[in-house]
Design a protein around this motif. Structure first.
Motif, PDB file in Angstrom:
ATOM      1  N   ALA A  51     -11.748   0.133  43.786  1.00 54.97           N
ATOM      2  CA  ALA A  51     -12.022   1.574  43.822  1.00 54.97           C
ATOM      3  C   ALA A  51     -10.945   2.308  44.619  1.00 54.97           C
ATOM      4  O   ALA A  51     -10.481   3.380  44.206  1.00 54.97           O
ATOM      5  CB  ALA A  51     -13.406   1.836  44.416  1.00 54.97           C
ATOM      6  N   ARG A  52     -10.537   1.764  45.745  1.00 52.57           N
ATOM      7  CA  ARG A  52      -9.509   2.418  46.568  1.00 52.57           C
ATOM      8  C   ARG A  52      -8.190   2.555  45.809  1.00 52.57           C
ATOM      9  O   ARG A  52      -7.533   3.585  45.862  1.00 52.57           O
ATOM     10  CB  ARG A  52      -9.284   1.652  47.868  1.00 52.57           C
ATOM     11  N   PHE A  53      -7.774   1.478  45.120  1.00 50.30           N
ATOM     12  CA  PHE A  53      -6.518   1.540  44.365  1.00 50.30           C
ATOM     13  C   PHE A  53      -6.608   2.562  43.240  1.00 50.30           C
ATOM     14  O   PHE A  53      -5.661   3.313  42.998  1.00 50.30           O
ATOM     15  CB  PHE A  53      -6.161   0.155  43.797  1.00 50.30           C
ATOM     16  N   VAL A  54      -7.735   2.593  42.538  1.00 51.90           N
ATOM     17  CA  VAL A  54      -7.908   3.545  41.440  1.00 51.90           C
ATOM     18  C   VAL A  54      -7.864   4.971  41.985  1.00 51.90           C
ATOM     19  O   VAL A  54      -7.181   5.844  41.437  1.00 51.90           O
ATOM     20  CB  VAL A  54      -9.222   3.265  40.671  1.00 51.90           C
ATOM     21  N   CYS A  55      -8.568   5.211  43.092  1.00 48.68           N
ATOM     22  CA  CYS A  55      -8.577   6.553  43.698  1.00 48.68           C
ATOM     23  C   CYS A  55      -7.181   6.942  44.178  1.00 48.68           C
ATOM     24  O   CYS A  55      -6.738   8.082  43.995  1.00 48.68           O
ATOM     25  CB  CYS A  55      -9.576   6.614  44.850  1.00 48.68           C
ATOM     26  N   TRP A  56      -6.482   6.004  44.773  1.00 55.11           N
ATOM     27  CA  TRP A  56      -5.113   6.275  45.227  1.00 55.11           C
ATOM     28  C   TRP A  56      -4.237   6.669  44.033  1.00 55.11           C
ATOM     29  O   TRP A  56      -3.450   7.608  44.111  1.00 55.11           O
ATOM     30  CB  TRP A  56      -4.536   5.039  45.922  1.00 55.11           C
ATOM     31  N   HIS A  57      -4.391   5.950  42.926  1.00 53.32           N
ATOM     32  CA  HIS A  57      -3.572   6.233  41.744  1.00 53.32           C
ATOM     33  C   HIS A  57      -3.860   7.644  41.209  1.00 53.32           C
ATOM     34  O   HIS A  57      -2.930   8.367  40.825  1.00 53.32           O
ATOM     35  CB  HIS A  57      -3.817   5.178  40.666  1.00 53.32           C
ATOM     36  N   ILE A  58      -5.110   8.020  41.199  1.00 55.80           N
ATOM     37  CA  ILE A  58      -5.477   9.368  40.739  1.00 55.80           C
ATOM     38  C   ILE A  58      -4.822  10.424  41.631  1.00 55.80           C
ATOM     39  O   ILE A  58      -4.254  11.406  41.148  1.00 55.80           O
ATOM     40  CB  ILE A  58      -7.008   9.543  40.724  1.00 55.80           C
ATOM     41  N   GLN A  59      -4.896  10.216  42.932  1.00 53.00           N
ATOM     42  CA  GLN A  59      -4.284  11.171  43.871  1.00 53.00           C
ATOM     43  C   GLN A  59      -2.774  11.198  43.704  1.00 53.00           C
ATOM     44  O   GLN A  59      -2.147  12.260  43.752  1.00 53.00           O
ATOM     45  CB  GLN A  59      -4.677  10.824  45.296  1.00 53.00           C
ATOM     46  N   GLU A  60      -2.173  10.046  43.506  1.00 54.35           N
ATOM     47  CA  GLU A  60      -0.720   9.986  43.328  1.00 54.35           C
ATOM     48  C   GLU A  60      -0.298  10.750  42.067  1.00 54.35           C
ATOM     49  O   GLU A  60       0.679  11.499  42.084  1.00 54.35           O
ATOM     50  CB  GLU A  60      -0.265   8.531  43.229  1.00 54.35           C
ATOM     51  N   GLU A  61      -1.040  10.564  40.999  1.00 56.28           N
ATOM     52  CA  GLU A  61      -0.725  11.276  39.755  1.00 56.28           C
ATOM     53  C   GLU A  61      -0.877  12.788  39.936  1.00 56.28           C
ATOM     54  O   GLU A  61      -0.062  13.568  39.464  1.00 56.28           O
ATOM     55  CB  GLU A  61      -1.646  10.799  38.632  1.00 56.28           C
ATOM     56  N   ALA A  62      -1.929  13.198  40.629  1.00 50.04           N
ATOM     57  CA  ALA A  62      -2.214  14.626  40.786  1.00 50.04           C
ATOM     58  C   ALA A  62      -1.230  15.308  41.724  1.00 50.04           C
ATOM     59  O   ALA A  62      -0.802  16.438  41.484  1.00 50.04           O
ATOM     60  CB  ALA A  62      -3.636  14.827  41.292  1.00 50.04           C
ATOM     61  N   PHE A  63      -0.871  14.629  42.812  1.00 53.76           N
ATOM     62  CA  PHE A  63      -0.050  15.269  43.838  1.00 53.76           C
ATOM     63  C   PHE A  63       1.390  14.771  43.844  1.00 53.76           C
ATOM     64  O   PHE A  63       2.147  15.026  44.765  1.00 53.76           O
ATOM     65  CB  PHE A  63      -0.696  15.080  45.216  1.00 53.76           C
ATOM     66  N   ARG A  64       1.776  14.003  42.832  1.00 48.62           N
ATOM     67  CA  ARG A  64       3.152  13.559  42.622  1.00 48.62           C
ATOM     68  C   ARG A  64       3.666  12.546  43.638  1.00 48.62           C
ATOM     69  O   ARG A  64       4.854  12.441  43.860  1.00 48.62           O
ATOM     70  CB  ARG A  64       4.119  14.741  42.563  1.00 48.62           C
ATOM     71  N   GLY A  65       2.814  11.833  44.304  1.00 49.29           N
ATOM     72  CA  GLY A  65       3.234  10.761  45.184  1.00 49.29           C
ATOM     73  C   GLY A  65       3.945  11.234  46.447  1.00 49.29           C
ATOM     74  O   GLY A  65       3.796  12.369  46.883  1.00 49.29           O
ATOM     75  N   LEU A  66       4.755  10.350  47.003  1.00 48.12           N
ATOM     76  CA  LEU A  66       5.457  10.626  48.251  1.00 48.12           C
ATOM     77  C   LEU A  66       6.694  11.490  48.017  1.00 48.12           C
ATOM     78  O   LEU A  66       7.305  11.424  46.958  1.00 48.12           O
ATOM     79  CB  LEU A  66       5.912   9.308  48.890  1.00 48.12           C
TER      80      LEU A  66
END
Length: 184
Positions: A51-66
């Motif tokens: 769940a954490r990895f999936v949520c992280w991926h969603i946030q990365e896609e939405a906010f364009r990562g680092l």
């Protein structure tokens, strides 16, 4: 049931999606992982980790990562640490000035304070912990190990002339044993 992900940069929508993902079962999370990453999740990953990895991926896609600078710093750090892992070296620990190390040896408590120029023990400054450990025990010791900054796993195994039952006694190296082969 196959979960569906909707890409969005709306924070409230992302938070709602994360809450929904956290409520999914492990099978649904694995299905979602396969959809997102086009591979199966590692078998040892728990429901929480998937769940954490999936949520992280969603946030990365939405906010364009680092940002590029943060990514560069992390890449450089990873390269340094990768060299330590492959070489089986432990990264050098740096103690900040003011750190206090305490070791009880043969019923006496020894306190060492880290200072910019070395280490203070009994109102004298020393350049190394090993020198202090030798003064305390009267025998050669690895100073960081003596003060508990390293454990036996951090160093190669050292043959000893005594049982390892007494932690207050130093490890004595046998000069005739180096590679495990019998000496004439």
């Amino acid at each position: 049931m196959t979960p569906v992900i909707q890409r969005s940069s709306d924070r409230e929508a992302i938070e709602t999606e994360i809450d929904r993902i956290r409520s999914l079962g492990l099978d649904d999370l694995r299905t979602l992982w396969r959809t997102m990453f086009r591979s199966s999740p590692p078998t040892g990953f728990t429901k929480d980790l998937v769940a954490r990895f999936v949520c992280w991926h969603i946030q990365e896609e939405a906010f364009r990562g680092l940002d590029p600078q943060a990514a560069k710093v992390l890449d450089e750090t990873a390269k340094v640490l990768d060299g330590f892992v492959r070489g089986k070296k432990v990264p050098h620990r740096r103690l900040k000035a003011g750190t206090v190390l305490v070791r009880e040896y043969q019923g006496e408590r020894h306190t060492v304070t880290v200072v910019p120029g070395g280490y203070v023990w009994r109102e004298s400054t020393y350049l190394s912990l090993s020198t202090i450990a030798r003064a305390i025990t009267g025998t050669a010791w690895n100073g960081p190990r003596f003060f508990g900054l390293r454990n036996r796993r951090d160093q190669s195994e050292v043959p000893t002339d005594r049982p390892a039952a007494d932690p207050d006694q130093p490890v004595r190296r046998n000069p005739f044993r180096s590679s495990g082969k019998a000496q004439p």
